[in-house]
Design an enzyme around this catalytic site. Structure first.
Site, short mmCIF file in Angstrom:
data_model
loop_
_atom_site.label_atom_id
_atom_site.label_comp_id
_atom_site.label_asym_id
_atom_site.label_seq_id
_atom_site.Cartn_x
_atom_site.Cartn_y
_atom_site.Cartn_z
N ARG A 133 13.74 11.34 64.76
CA ARG A 133 12.32 11.27 63.03
C ARG A 133 13.35 13.16 62.59
O ARG A 133 13.29 13.30 61.12
CB ARG A 133 11.26 10.97 63.30
CG ARG A 133 10.54 11.60 61.92
CD ARG A 133 8.79 10.44 62.22
NE ARG A 133 8.59 10.58 60.97
CZ ARG A 133 6.93 10.88 60.31
NH1 ARG A 133 6.59 11.89 62.09
NH2 ARG A 133 6.35 10.91 59.63
N HIS A 190 14.76 13.85 59.16
CA HIS A 190 13.24 14.93 57.51
C HIS A 190 14.43 15.76 56.98
O HIS A 190 14.50 16.23 56.50
CB HIS A 190 12.39 15.11 58.54
CG HIS A 190 11.20 13.63 58.31
ND1 HIS A 190 9.70 14.29 57.95
CD2 HIS A 190 11.53 12.96 58.30
CE1 HIS A 190 9.18 12.73 58.01
NE2 HIS A 190 9.71 11.82 58.30
N ASN A 193 4.08 14.87 56.79
CA ASN A 193 5.36 15.30 58.02
C ASN A 193 4.69 15.88 59.28
O ASN A 193 4.92 16.38 60.03
CB ASN A 193 6.35 16.14 57.07
CG ASN A 193 6.41 15.62 55.89
OD1 ASN A 193 7.23 14.33 56.21
ND2 ASN A 193 6.66 16.06 54.95
N PRO A 246 11.32 9.56 51.97
CA PRO A 246 10.06 7.98 51.33
C PRO A 246 8.92 7.55 51.82
O PRO A 246 8.62 8.54 52.40
CB PRO A 246 11.47 7.53 51.87
CG PRO A 246 12.12 7.47 52.82
CD PRO A 246 12.25 8.98 53.00
N HIS A 284 12.78 2.86 63.91
CA HIS A 284 11.84 2.33 64.06
C HIS A 284 11.04 2.16 65.53
O HIS A 284 11.02 1.04 65.18
CB HIS A 284 10.73 2.06 63.10
CG HIS A 284 10.79 2.61 61.89
ND1 HIS A 284 9.90 2.45 60.26
CD2 HIS A 284 10.98 3.92 61.63
CE1 HIS A 284 10.41 3.77 59.59
NE2 HIS A 284 11.06 4.99 60.73
#
Ligand code: HEM
Ligand SMILES: *[C@@H]1O[C@H](CO)[C@@H](O)[C@H](O)[C@H]1NC(C)=O
Ligand SMILES: CC(=O)N[C@H]1CO[C@H](CO)[C@@H](O)[C@@H]1O
Length: 323
Positions: free
Chosen positions: A71, A75, A103, A170, A200
């Protein structure tokens, strides 16, 4: 599923050609500053095993870090390009990306620090933090049970990290049309959105990220699953819910869950409601090999987003602050 040696060689060949194609279509040119799989072959020959060993060790202590590292790469790349800006700490005069509320649940920063420390000892000032994040994410995919693949290296680190830039991530409440719009602006196809969302398959989301589906009740949410999500949320906004039944294993159960209306976020389940994405969900749920194949290509492409090359960036000595 077992493969014959000749099939493995063939698959390797195909992925190498596709990697080259992805790089060419992303506008990369051959030159002294260009990214390549062998970028550090002379300047830091053992970069790959060093990163791999530290990631492996970290995941053995805490398997949840695989999700965190993957992740983190996403980002990093989506805000200001893959330039290590997600790693920069806030200062007195600047609030950095990592301190934005949405975040904050990122994890794995210490792993990146450890890798950087080791690399600075072996080959000081050579390997960028952006490349470390990209390699760590790639290795995390593999150690969690996903595909193994080469990535180009040679990214340089950026110097800007601002909280307000994270508005470009998003939202978990996005529907498929919105996902197609925002990922489309970055050059991704609906197929690549579905493949990337397959990340995910690892990790969790906090109630704050999915409670929008509980009231009013989302009709695309299975009612039994809704009951179990409500139970999770009774412990508050920070309560964690795995995306699929195997939160530490990189597999295709995430897609299988979507076909049963057991997707966690709006942005997950919506992939099964939209004509341009639904077929890929079915295909990946049916064929894990196809998912792995598409995922690695999409990850390589994501890793090339707005990359800084040569003198357009620096190699940070400490990933947490600009030189
Ligand atoms: C399609 C748009 C996407 C949206 C809206 C989205 C949103 C989210 C949200 C809200 C969470 C949970 C955060 C929390 O509640 O703590 C999450 C977790 C996660 N996301 Fe995404 N994401 C997207 C795409 C991606 C992509 C492209 C990747 C990587 C390639 C990725 C990797 C992950 C991982 C691994 C986790 C679990 C983190 C952990 O357990 O530490 N996501 N995402
Ligand atoms: C998706 O969201 C946008 C913005 O909220 C909305 O205008 C659109 O109607 C939605 N599309 C669908 C199919 O629900
Ligand atoms: C996806 C997400 O929640 N992003 C947030 C990151 O932080 C910024 C700044 O606070 C928010 O505006 C975004 O919504």
């Amino acid at each position: 599923m077992s493969m014959k040696y000749s099939e493995m060689v063939m698959a390797k060949l195909v992925t190498s050609i596709l990697l080259l194609e992805t790089m060419v279509t992303s506008g990369f040119r051959i030159g002294p500053d260009s990214l390549s799989v062998d970028y550090y072959v002379f300047s830091c020959a053992f970069v790959e095993p060093i990163v791999r060993n530290i990631v492996n060790e970290a995941l053995q202590n805490d398997p949840k870090l695989a999700a965190g590292l993957i992740r983190m790469h996403f980002h990093d790349c989506f805000i200001q390009g893959c330039d290590g800006s997600i790693l920069i700490d806030s200062t007195k005069d600047n609030t950095a990306e990592k301190d934005s509320p949405g975040n904050l649940s990122l994890r794995g920063y210490e792993v990146i620090d450890r890798i950087k420390e080791e690399l600075e000892a072996q080959c000081p000032g050579v390997v960028s933090c952006a490349d470390i994040v990209a390699m760590a994410a790639r290795d995390a995919v593999f150690f969690a049970g996903g595909p193994s693949y080469d990535i180009p290296k040679g990214r340089k680190d950026g110097t800007r990290s601002k909280i307000e830039d994270t508005i470009n991530l998003p939202f978990p409440t996005f529907n498929a049309s919105e996902l197609i719009r925002v990922f489309g602006q970055r050059g991704f196809t609906p197929r690549e959105i579905v493949a990337l969302s397959g990340a995910h398959t690892l990790g969790v989301a906090r109630c704050a990220s999915f409670k929008n589906r509980l009231s009013p009740a989302d009709p695309t949410l299975d009612s039994e699953f809704a009951t179990s999500l409500s139970k999770t949320c009774s412990a508050g906004d920070q309560a964690e819910q795995p995306f699929d039944a195997t939160e530490d294993i990189f597999d295709n159960l995430y897609f299988e869950a979507l076909t049963r209306n057991n997707g966690l976020l709006t942005s997950d389940q919506t992939l099964y409601s939209h004509a341009e994405t639904k077929n890929f969900v079915d295909a990946y749920a049916f064929n894990q090999y196809l998912f792995f194949f598409d995922f690695q290509q999409a990850m390589v492409k994501m890793g090339l987003l707005d990359v800084k090359q040569g003198s357009n960036g620096q190699v940070r000595a400490n990933c947490r602050k600009v030189n």
